[in-house]
Design a protein around this motif. Structure first.
Motif, mmCIF file in Angstrom:
data_model
loop_
_atom_site.group_PDB
_atom_site.id
_atom_site.type_symbol
_atom_site.label_atom_id
_atom_site.label_comp_id
_atom_site.label_asym_id
_atom_site.label_seq_id
_atom_site.Cartn_x
_atom_site.Cartn_y
_atom_site.Cartn_z
ATOM 1 N N GLN A 1 45.470 47.230 31.691
ATOM 2 C CA GLN A 1 45.117 47.816 32.974
ATOM 3 C C GLN A 1 46.007 47.327 34.096
ATOM 4 O O GLN A 1 46.243 48.058 35.061
ATOM 5 C CB GLN A 1 43.659 47.478 33.317
ATOM 6 C CG GLN A 1 42.642 48.214 32.473
ATOM 7 C CD GLN A 1 41.234 47.800 32.831
ATOM 8 O OE1 GLN A 1 40.924 46.605 32.854
ATOM 9 N NE2 GLN A 1 40.391 48.760 33.099
ATOM 10 N N ARG B 1 41.427 42.255 40.758
ATOM 11 C CA ARG B 1 40.215 43.036 40.527
ATOM 12 C C ARG B 1 40.640 44.491 40.323
ATOM 13 O O ARG B 1 41.330 45.052 41.171
ATOM 14 C CB ARG B 1 39.257 42.924 41.704
ATOM 15 C CG ARG B 1 37.952 43.703 41.526
ATOM 16 C CD ARG B 1 37.055 43.576 42.742
ATOM 17 N NE ARG B 1 35.889 44.446 42.627
ATOM 18 C CZ ARG B 1 35.005 44.645 43.604
ATOM 19 N NH1 ARG B 1 35.155 44.000 44.757
ATOM 20 N NH2 ARG B 1 33.986 45.447 43.426
ATOM 21 N N ASN C 1 35.419 47.101 38.060
ATOM 22 C CA ASN C 1 34.957 45.728 37.830
ATOM 23 C C ASN C 1 34.434 45.111 39.120
ATOM 24 O O ASN C 1 34.855 45.481 40.222
ATOM 25 C CB ASN C 1 36.088 44.867 37.283
ATOM 26 C CG ASN C 1 36.411 45.192 35.834
ATOM 27 O OD1 ASN C 1 35.703 45.949 35.183
ATOM 28 N ND2 ASN C 1 37.489 44.624 35.319
ATOM 29 N N HIS C 2 33.548 44.136 38.953
ATOM 30 C CA HIS C 2 33.023 43.409 40.101
ATOM 31 C C HIS C 2 33.505 41.968 40.105
ATOM 32 O O HIS C 2 32.926 41.110 40.771
ATOM 33 C CB HIS C 2 31.493 43.445 40.088
ATOM 34 C CG HIS C 2 30.941 44.835 40.190
ATOM 35 N ND1 HIS C 2 30.942 45.545 41.373
ATOM 36 C CD2 HIS C 2 30.417 45.662 39.259
ATOM 37 C CE1 HIS C 2 30.407 46.733 41.159
ATOM 38 N NE2 HIS C 2 30.091 46.837 39.878
ATOM 39 N N TYR C 3 34.563 41.696 39.360
ATOM 40 C CA TYR C 3 35.079 40.345 39.252
ATOM 41 C C TYR C 3 36.598 40.409 39.171
ATOM 42 O O TYR C 3 37.186 41.478 38.973
ATOM 43 C CB TYR C 3 34.516 39.669 37.999
ATOM 44 C CG TYR C 3 34.711 40.478 36.738
ATOM 45 C CD1 TYR C 3 33.748 41.380 36.301
ATOM 46 C CD2 TYR C 3 35.892 40.382 35.997
ATOM 47 C CE1 TYR C 3 33.936 42.140 35.160
ATOM 48 C CE2 TYR C 3 36.096 41.145 34.858
ATOM 49 C CZ TYR C 3 35.116 42.028 34.450
ATOM 50 O OH TYR C 3 35.312 42.786 33.325
ATOM 51 N N TYR C 4 37.218 39.246 39.311
ATOM 52 C CA TYR C 4 38.664 39.134 39.220
ATOM 53 C C TYR C 4 39.046 38.562 37.861
ATOM 54 O O TYR C 4 38.409 37.644 37.352
ATOM 55 C CB TYR C 4 39.203 38.217 40.331
ATOM 56 C CG TYR C 4 39.189 38.849 41.690
ATOM 57 C CD1 TYR C 4 38.013 38.927 42.434
ATOM 58 C CD2 TYR C 4 40.360 39.390 42.235
ATOM 59 C CE1 TYR C 4 37.991 39.517 43.688
ATOM 60 C CE2 TYR C 4 40.353 39.980 43.490
ATOM 61 C CZ TYR C 4 39.173 40.047 44.207
ATOM 62 O OH TYR C 4 39.163 40.639 45.441
ATOM 63 N N ASP C 5 40.080 39.104 37.279
ATOM 64 C CA ASP C 5 40.646 38.605 36.028
ATOM 65 C C ASP C 5 42.004 37.983 36.299
ATOM 66 O O ASP C 5 42.681 38.332 37.277
ATOM 67 C CB ASP C 5 40.828 39.744 35.011
ATOM 68 C CG ASP C 5 39.607 39.925 34.128
ATOM 69 O OD1 ASP C 5 39.367 41.062 33.690
ATOM 70 O OD2 ASP C 5 38.918 38.923 33.866
#
Length: 121
Positions: free
Chosen positions: A1, A100, A104-108
């Motif tokens: 992604q 982010r 999604n509701h979070y950071y990778d």
């Protein structure tokens, strides 16, 4: 992604300069911290510099005063200007970003593929 693509590495003589770039692409909603790490042969990967989305920076002692990290939030790009390069700066330099993506509701955490920097004495 998400892809991080570095550029700007190469060979330089001691005392020279290089500017590394890293562009993030993909379904990006936002990017928090971005940074540069490096790994020399036989050594562990180490932090070089980081920058927050607001522009706050941190540097490893080994590069402080010789390097400047910056970012262009509109381009999702982070830069590392390295001056007065030394042979001990020779390493593969990796870009890192906390991203982010849409949905999604979070950071990778993402890493680039690395770019080689070689400094000859």
């Amino acid at each position: 992604q998400v892809q991080l693509v570095e550029s700007g590495g190469g060979w330089v003589q001691a005392g020279g300069s290089l500017r590394l770039s890293c562009a993030a692409s993909g379904s990006i909603l936002g990017i928090a911290a971005m940074g540069w790490y490096r790994q020399a042969p036989g050594k562990q990967r180490e932090l070089v510099a980081t920058i927050t989305s607001g522009g706050s920076t941190t540097y490893a002692d080994s590069v402080k005063g010789r390097s400047t990290i910056s970012r262009d939030n509109a381009k999702n790009t982070v830069y590392l200007q390295m001056n007065s390069l030394k042979p001990e700066d020779t390493a593969v330099y990796y870009c890192n970003a906390n991203v982010r993506v849409y949905g999604n509701h979070y950071y990778d955490n993402y890493w680039g593929q690395g770019t080689q920097v070689t400094v000859s004495s």
